[in-house]
Design a protein around this motif. Structure first.
Motif, PDB file in Angstrom:
ATOM      1  N   ILE B 219      44.495  53.534  45.992  1.00 54.25           N
ATOM      2  CA  ILE B 219      43.588  53.811  44.710  1.00 54.25           C
ATOM      3  C   ILE B 219      44.565  53.504  43.652  1.00 54.25           C
ATOM      4  O   ILE B 219      43.896  52.865  42.382  1.00 54.25           O
ATOM      5  CB  ILE B 219      43.075  55.346  44.709  1.00 54.25           C
ATOM      6  N   GLN B 220      45.981  53.865  43.638  1.00 61.70           N
ATOM      7  CA  GLN B 220      46.655  53.530  42.376  1.00 61.70           C
ATOM      8  C   GLN B 220      46.737  52.143  42.089  1.00 61.70           C
ATOM      9  O   GLN B 220      46.984  51.750  40.893  1.00 61.70           O
ATOM     10  CB  GLN B 220      47.916  54.191  42.553  1.00 61.70           C
ATOM     11  N   ALA B 221      46.828  51.507  43.092  1.00 61.43           N
ATOM     12  CA  ALA B 221      47.003  49.785  43.009  1.00 61.43           C
ATOM     13  C   ALA B 221      45.893  49.270  42.347  1.00 61.43           C
ATOM     14  O   ALA B 221      45.974  48.340  41.527  1.00 61.43           O
ATOM     15  CB  ALA B 221      47.158  49.359  44.354  1.00 61.43           C
ATOM     16  N   ILE B 222      44.695  50.026  42.996  1.00 62.79           N
ATOM     17  CA  ILE B 222      43.297  49.250  42.239  1.00 62.79           C
ATOM     18  C   ILE B 222      43.258  49.820  40.833  1.00 62.79           C
ATOM     19  O   ILE B 222      42.755  49.160  39.948  1.00 62.79           O
ATOM     20  CB  ILE B 222      42.123  49.952  43.107  1.00 62.79           C
ATOM     21  N   VAL B 223      43.740  50.979  40.723  1.00 65.29           N
ATOM     22  CA  VAL B 223      43.419  51.494  39.231  1.00 65.29           C
ATOM     23  C   VAL B 223      44.309  50.807  38.265  1.00 65.29           C
ATOM     24  O   VAL B 223      43.944  50.133  37.151  1.00 65.29           O
ATOM     25  CB  VAL B 223      43.858  52.902  39.022  1.00 65.29           C
ATOM     26  N   PHE B 224      45.681  50.489  38.580  1.00 65.10           N
ATOM     27  CA  PHE B 224      46.485  49.620  37.650  1.00 65.10           C
ATOM     28  C   PHE B 224      45.768  48.143  37.599  1.00 65.10           C
ATOM     29  O   PHE B 224      45.654  47.641  36.353  1.00 65.10           O
ATOM     30  CB  PHE B 224      47.747  49.338  38.383  1.00 65.10           C
ATOM     31  N   ALA B 225      45.232  47.406  38.583  1.00 64.02           N
ATOM     32  CA  ALA B 225      44.834  46.007  38.628  1.00 64.02           C
ATOM     33  C   ALA B 225      43.530  46.194  37.596  1.00 64.02           C
ATOM     34  O   ALA B 225      43.427  45.280  36.912  1.00 64.02           O
ATOM     35  CB  ALA B 225      44.420  45.750  39.923  1.00 64.02           C
ATOM     36  N   MET B 226      42.581  47.299  37.816  1.00 63.06           N
ATOM     37  CA  MET B 226      41.347  47.483  37.208  1.00 63.06           C
ATOM     38  C   MET B 226      41.628  47.393  35.647  1.00 63.06           C
ATOM     39  O   MET B 226      40.828  46.959  34.729  1.00 63.06           O
ATOM     40  CB  MET B 226      40.607  48.463  37.601  1.00 63.06           C
ATOM     41  N   LEU B 227      42.504  48.220  35.375  1.00 56.17           N
ATOM     42  CA  LEU B 227      43.010  48.736  34.111  1.00 56.17           C
ATOM     43  C   LEU B 227      43.619  47.472  33.257  1.00 56.17           C
ATOM     44  O   LEU B 227      43.227  47.218  32.215  1.00 56.17           O
ATOM     45  CB  LEU B 227      43.841  49.852  33.732  1.00 56.17           C
ATOM     46  N   THR B 228      44.418  46.804  33.796  1.00 51.29           N
ATOM     47  CA  THR B 228      44.848  45.468  33.435  1.00 51.29           C
ATOM     48  C   THR B 228      43.688  44.463  33.015  1.00 51.29           C
ATOM     49  O   THR B 228      43.470  43.993  31.970  1.00 51.29           O
ATOM     50  CB  THR B 228      45.843  44.698  34.436  1.00 51.29           C
ATOM     51  N   MET B 229      42.761  44.428  33.855  1.00 52.46           N
ATOM     52  CA  MET B 229      41.585  43.627  34.041  1.00 52.46           C
ATOM     53  C   MET B 229      40.740  44.074  32.679  1.00 52.46           C
ATOM     54  O   MET B 229      40.183  43.175  31.932  1.00 52.46           O
ATOM     55  CB  MET B 229      40.790  43.738  35.254  1.00 52.46           C
ATOM     56  N   ALA B 230      40.522  45.430  32.572  1.00 47.98           N
ATOM     57  CA  ALA B 230      39.698  45.794  31.470  1.00 47.98           C
ATOM     58  C   ALA B 230      40.466  45.544  30.123  1.00 47.98           C
ATOM     59  O   ALA B 230      39.694  45.161  29.229  1.00 47.98           O
ATOM     60  CB  ALA B 230      39.395  47.415  31.494  1.00 47.98           C
ATOM     61  N   PHE B 231      41.707  45.940  30.005  1.00 48.50           N
ATOM     62  CA  PHE B 231      42.383  45.555  28.880  1.00 48.50           C
ATOM     63  C   PHE B 231      42.239  44.115  28.523  1.00 48.50           C
ATOM     64  O   PHE B 231      42.016  43.839  27.293  1.00 48.50           O
ATOM     65  CB  PHE B 231      43.745  46.146  28.818  1.00 48.50           C
ATOM     66  N   MET B 232      42.758  43.506  29.572  1.00 47.09           N
ATOM     67  CA  MET B 232      42.681  41.903  29.112  1.00 47.09           C
ATOM     68  C   MET B 232      41.215  41.214  28.639  1.00 47.09           C
ATOM     69  O   MET B 232      41.349  40.564  27.700  1.00 47.09           O
ATOM     70  CB  MET B 232      43.190  40.902  30.532  1.00 47.09           C
ATOM     71  N   SER B 233      40.362  41.643  29.423  1.00 51.53           N
ATOM     72  CA  SER B 233      38.914  41.294  28.893  1.00 51.53           C
ATOM     73  C   SER B 233      38.616  41.540  27.448  1.00 51.53           C
ATOM     74  O   SER B 233      38.084  40.722  26.849  1.00 51.53           O
ATOM     75  CB  SER B 233      37.994  41.662  29.861  1.00 51.53           C
ATOM     76  N   ILE B 234      38.969  42.846  27.173  1.00 56.92           N
ATOM     77  CA  ILE B 234      38.797  43.523  25.785  1.00 56.92           C
ATOM     78  C   ILE B 234      39.647  42.723  24.953  1.00 56.92           C
ATOM     79  O   ILE B 234      38.978  42.285  23.890  1.00 56.92           O
ATOM     80  CB  ILE B 234      39.100  45.003  25.717  1.00 56.92           C
ATOM     81  N   MET B 235      40.587  42.255  25.204  1.00 54.17           N
ATOM     82  CA  MET B 235      41.591  41.633  24.309  1.00 54.17           C
ATOM     83  C   MET B 235      41.290  40.290  23.848  1.00 54.17           C
ATOM     84  O   MET B 235      41.521  39.676  22.734  1.00 54.17           O
ATOM     85  CB  MET B 235      43.201  41.856  24.558  1.00 54.17           C
ATOM     86  N   ILE B 236      40.829  39.821  25.040  1.00 56.86           N
ATOM     87  CA  ILE B 236      40.265  38.205  24.846  1.00 56.86           C
ATOM     88  C   ILE B 236      39.005  38.240  24.006  1.00 56.86           C
ATOM     89  O   ILE B 236      38.898  36.964  23.536  1.00 56.86           O
ATOM     90  CB  ILE B 236      40.100  37.688  26.366  1.00 56.86           C
ATOM     91  N   GLN B 237      38.271  38.993  24.141  1.00 56.47           N
ATOM     92  CA  GLN B 237      36.838  39.017  23.495  1.00 56.47           C
ATOM     93  C   GLN B 237      37.029  39.140  21.998  1.00 56.47           C
ATOM     94  O   GLN B 237      38.142  39.917  21.512  1.00 56.47           O
ATOM     95  CB  GLN B 237      36.273  40.070  23.895  1.00 56.47           C
ATOM     96  N   LYS B 238      36.298  38.527  21.162  1.00 51.76           N
ATOM     97  CA  LYS B 238      36.616  38.559  19.710  1.00 51.76           C
ATOM     98  C   LYS B 238      36.010  39.973  19.417  1.00 51.76           C
ATOM     99  O   LYS B 238      35.127  40.477  19.656  1.00 51.76           O
ATOM    100  CB  LYS B 238      35.743  37.463  18.869  1.00 51.76           C
ATOM    101  N   HIS B 239      36.843  40.591  18.240  1.00 49.99           N
ATOM    102  CA  HIS B 239      36.470  41.852  17.928  1.00 49.99           C
ATOM    103  C   HIS B 239      35.185  41.952  17.012  1.00 49.99           C
ATOM    104  O   HIS B 239      35.333  41.082  16.161  1.00 49.99           O
ATOM    105  CB  HIS B 239      37.788  42.382  16.917  1.00 49.99           C
TER     106      HIS B 239
END
Lengths: 177, 239
Positions: B219-239
Motif C-alpha cells: 500500500i505504501q508503495a502504491i501511495v507514494f507512486a500515486m501521489l507522485t502521479m497526482a503531483f506531476m499531473s497537477i504541476m504539468i497542467q496550466k494553472h
C-alpha cells in the motif's frame, strides 16, 4: 540550528547518502526506461496491432463468407435453372426418340408381317403343289393296283397313261409356282 | 532499533550503511528481473513478463486517466513503485535483519547487515525530493516560466490569491516532508512493532502483524507512486 542538526543526526541524515540515493534512483530509472518500459510498450503495441489485425481479418473473413454464401445461392439457382432446362430438353429428346423408335418398330413389324405373309403364301403354294404331286402318285398307285387286277400289263399301262393325262389335264399333278 | 541506519564501514569519508547495502540488493533484484524479462520477452507473455506487464499497464492506465502527458509521468511512477515495493517486501523476509555484521565499532552483538531501505529517511527524503523536483521541472517545461511563477504569485483579487500562492509555496515543502515521512514512518514503525512482537512471542502472534506489514509494504508503495502521479499531473497542467 543546533536542534535541527541534532534532529538530522538522530534520523541519520547524511548528505553523501542522500546524494547516493538520488544517483542510484537516476541510474535505476535509466535502466528501467531503456530495458523494461520501452520493450514492454513495444510488445504491447505489437500485440495490440496483431489483435486488431486478427479482428480485422476475422471481419474480412466474415464478409467474404457472406459474399461466398450469396454467390453459392446464386450459383445454385443458376445450376437449378440449367438442370431444369436440361431435364426439359432430355424429356423432349426422349419423347422424340420414343416416337421415332415406335414408328420404326411399327414399320419393321409391318415389314416382318408382310414378309411372313409372303412366306406363308409361298409355303402354302409349295405345300399344295407337294400335296398335288403326292395325290397323283397316290392315285397312280391306287389305279395301278386296281388295274393290275382287272387288265393285262399292256392295257393297264395304256389306261394308266390316259388316267395320268386326265389327272394332269385336270391340274392336280402340275406343280404350282 | 535506531532511527538512523547503522554504518557498517566507511569507504574514505563515505559511510556505507545497512540501508545502502539493501538498496544495492534491491537494485540487483530489479536488474535480475529485467534480465529475466529480456530473456523471456515474447508476444505471448509468461511468468515475469506477465507480472511486469500488469504493473506497467496498471500505472500507465492510471496515469492516462489523470494526465495527457502519460509518457512523461509513468516511468517515474512505475520506478518509484517497483523500487519501494521490492524494498518493502524484502524487509518482510523472516530473518532479513537477523544477519549481523561485525566491525570494530559494532560491539559484541554487531549490527544488522540489512535493513529495509525505506526505513531510512535518507532514502525516502531522496525519493520525495526527486519526485517534487521533477514536478517543478516539468511544470516549467510544459507551462513556461510565466505559468510556473503564476502558480505562486498572483495579483488577481489581491490579497486573496497572493495568500493562496503563499500557501501553495509552503505546500511544496510540506509535500516533500509528507511524502518522505509517511513512507519512512510506516516502514520504520512496522519494523519496530514486528521487532517488539517477535521478541515477546516467537510463534503465532507475529503472524497477523506480518500480514499487516505485507499489506503496508504494498500500500505504501502504491501511495507514494500515486501521489507522485497526482503531483506531476497537477504541476504539468496550466494553472
Amino acid at each position: 540550528m543546533e536542534i535541527l542538526t541534532n534532529i538530522l543526526n538522530l534520523f541519520g541524515l547524511e548528505t553523501k547518502l542522500f546524494i547516493a540515493q538520488i544517483v542510484n534512483f537516476a541510474i535505476l530509472l535509466y535502466i528501467l526506461k531503456k530495458f523494461l518500459y520501452k520493450p514492454i510498450a513495444q510488445t504491447l503495441q505489437e500485440r495490440q496491432t496483431k489483435i486488431k489485425q486478427g479482428l480485422q481479418d476475422a471481419e474480412n473473413a466474415k464478409e467474404a463468407l457472406k459474399v461466398a454464401d450469396a454467390q453459392k445461392v446464386e450459383i445454385l439457382k443458376s445450376a437449378r435453372k440449367d438442370a431444369d432446362k436440361m431435364i426439359e430438353l432430355t424429356k423432349k429428346s426422349i419423347q422424340s426418340i420414343k416416337q421415332n423408335a415406335t414408328e420404326d418398330a411399327k414399320k419393321q413389324a409391318d415389314e416382318i408381317i408382310e414378309t411372313a405373309k409372303k412366306n406363308a403364301e409361298a409355303q402354302q403354294e409349295e405345300a399344295s403343289k407337294k400335296v398335288g404331286l403326292m395325290s397323283v402318285d397316290l392315285s397312280k398307285s391306287i389305279v395301278s393296283k386296281i388295274l393290275s387286277e382287272l387288265f393285262s400289263e399292256q392295257d393297264k399301262n395304256i389306261v394308266l397313261a390316259r388316267a395320268v393325262e386326265k389327272i394332269e389335264a385336270g391340274g392336280y399333278g402340275k406343280a404350282t409356282n | 532499533m535506531t532511527l538512523a541506519p547503522s554504518i557498517l564501514f566507511n569507504i574514505g569519508s563515505f559511510p556505507v550503511t545497512n540501508t545502502l547495502v539493501t538498496t544495492l540488493v534491491v537494485d540487483v533484484i530489479i536488474i535480475a528481473i529485467v534480465l529475466a524479462f529480456r530473456a523471456s520477452l515474447a508476444l505471448n507473455p509468461n511468468g515475469v513478463q506477465n507480472f511486469l506487464e500488469m504493473v506497467y499497464e496498471y500505472f500507465y492506465d492510471a496515469t492516462k486517466e489523470v494526465s495527457s502527458k502519460v509518457e512523461i509521468i509513468y516511468p517515474w511512477v512505475t520506478t518509484f513503485f517497483l523500487f519501494i515495493v521490492i524494498s518493502n517486501l524484502l524487509g518482510q523476509f523472516p530473518g532479513f535483519e537477523s544477519i549481523r555484521f561485525f566491525s570494530a565499532g559494532s560491539g559484541e552483538e554487531g549490527v544488522p547487515l540489512f535493513r529495509t531501505a525505506t526505513s531510512d529517511l535518507n532514502v525516502t527524503l531522496a525519493f520525495a525530493v526527486i519526485s517534487i523536483f521533477m514536478c517543478h521541472y516539468y511544470s516549467i517545461k510544459h507551462t513556461g516560466i510565466k505559468g510556473y511563477i503564476g502558480r505562486f504569485i498572483s495579483f488577481k483579487m489581491f490579497p486573496i490569491f497572493m495568500f493562496v500562492g503563499l500557501l501553495e509555496f509552503i505546500g511544496e515543502f510540506t509535500k516533500v516532508i509528507s511524502l518522505s515521512c509517511r513512507l519512512f514512518g510506516n516502514l520504520f514503525a512496522g519494523e519496530t512493532v514486528m521487532g517488539t512482537v517477535s521478541s515477546m512471542f516467537a510463534f503465532g502472534l507475529p503472524l497477523p502483524f506480518m500480514c499487516l506489514e505485507l499489506m503496508v509494504a504494498v500500500i505504501q508503495a502504491i501511495v507514494f507512486a500515486m501521489l507522485t502521479m497526482a503531483f506531476m499531473s497537477i504541476m504539468i497542467q496550466k494553472h
